[in-house]
Design an enzyme around this catalytic site. Structure first.
Site, PDB file in Angstrom:
ATOM      1  N   ASP A  58       0.847  -1.190   0.000  1.00 55.98           N
ATOM      2  CA  ASP A  58       0.000   0.000   0.000  1.00 55.98           C
ATOM      3  C   ASP A  58       0.881   1.238   0.000  1.00 55.98           C
ATOM      4  O   ASP A  58       1.969   1.246   0.588  1.00 55.98           O
ATOM      5  CB  ASP A  58      -0.897   0.032   1.247  1.00 55.98           C
ATOM      6  CG  ASP A  58      -1.884  -1.123   1.288  1.00 55.98           C
ATOM      7  OD1 ASP A  58      -2.162  -1.696   0.213  1.00 55.98           O
ATOM      8  OD2 ASP A  58      -2.350  -1.454   2.388  1.00 55.98           O
ATOM      9  N   ARG A  59       0.413   2.291  -0.636  1.00 51.26           N
ATOM     10  CA  ARG A  59       1.223   3.503  -0.729  1.00 51.26           C
ATOM     11  C   ARG A  59       1.725   4.007   0.622  1.00 51.26           C
ATOM     12  O   ARG A  59       2.899   4.369   0.749  1.00 51.26           O
ATOM     13  CB  ARG A  59       0.448   4.617  -1.446  1.00 51.26           C
ATOM     14  CG  ARG A  59       1.285   5.882  -1.626  1.00 51.26           C
ATOM     15  CD  ARG A  59       0.693   6.834  -2.629  1.00 51.26           C
ATOM     16  NE  ARG A  59       1.685   7.830  -3.028  1.00 51.26           N
ATOM     17  CZ  ARG A  59       1.561   8.619  -4.080  1.00 51.26           C
ATOM     18  NH1 ARG A  59       0.498   8.529  -4.855  1.00 51.26           N
ATOM     19  NH2 ARG A  59       2.514   9.490  -4.387  1.00 51.26           N
TER      20      ARG A  59
END
Length: 226
Positions: A58-59
């Site tokens: 995930d970012r």
């Protein structure tokens, strides 16, 4: 970009919480393109550089990201990641509230809401729910936060974030899953600490470890563990 491991078949880098692994609607330059540019320059590669994305983070998450440099390595790494039995992924997370018990195993059925880009613990009888399993142990406790280590058994959407929040221990900075406040850098305190697997070509046991973020709270809680 910090390269953690590199040979003719694979390359691993330490992702920051500001980077995306692959391109998305934001239009920001993805980490995969940065790695391609690095390889092209370092090895004077003519034309398009091959780079296969084997998994994603995930970012807002930091840590180890593994890429394949050849199609053969990509095919074999994809098989390894799908099996979950041939690879061990270890995460470190700084959470609000110390988990009770200090060490344990969590099993939930999760439902993903695409519109909200969020996962929820499923209610009894919910359709499309998928089993999520992980084990955790407490590594260190501070005055306000606790450092825990997580071993993933499955790879569900936002699994660690959702399951830790479900036991009352949201990850620091993770507003989406109940954290009290955001982190200054916009990320969350979840770090892909280590990945261990059998090398797709040499067949040798390979372990890649990512240093924790250079932030005071990470350094304080991980002191003596590294």
């Amino acid at each position: 970009m910090t390269v953690l491991y590199e040979d003719n078949h694979i390359i691993a880098v330490n992702k920051t919480c500001r980077e995306i692994v692959q391109g998305d609607k934001t239009g920001d330059t993805p980490l995969s393109e940065v790695v391609k540019a690095y390889i092209k320059e370092k090895y004077h590669k003519p034309g398009e550089v091959f780079l296969g994305v084997t998994h994603r983070l995930d970012r807002p998450t930091s840590g180890v990201v593994l890429f394949a440099r050849t199609s053969k390595a990509l095919t074999r790494l994809n098989e390894i990641f799908k099996s979950h039995e041939q690879i061990q992924k270890t995460y470190w997370a700084i959470v609000e509230h110390a988990p009770v018990p200090a060490e344990g195993r969590l099993v939930h059925r999760l439902v993903r809401n695409e519109k909200l880009n969020k996962s929820f613990v499923a209610k009894e009888g919910a359709r499309d729910a998928k089993e999520a399993r992980l084990s955790y142990r407490t590594l260190a406790r501070g005055e306000r936060y606790t450092l825990v280590e997580v071993q993933l058994e499955t790879g569900r959407h936002h699994q660690i974030r959702c399951q830790l929040a479900a036991i009352g221990c949201p990850i620091k900075g993770d507003l989406k899953y109940g954290a009290k406040r955001s982190n200054p850098d916009g990320g969350i305190s979840l770090h892909a600490r280590q990945v261990a697997f059998i090398h797709p070509v040499s067949k040798q046991p390979t372990t890649i470890t990512a240093p924790v973020p250079d932030e005071r709270i990470w350094q304080e809680l991980s002191a003596g563990l590294i």
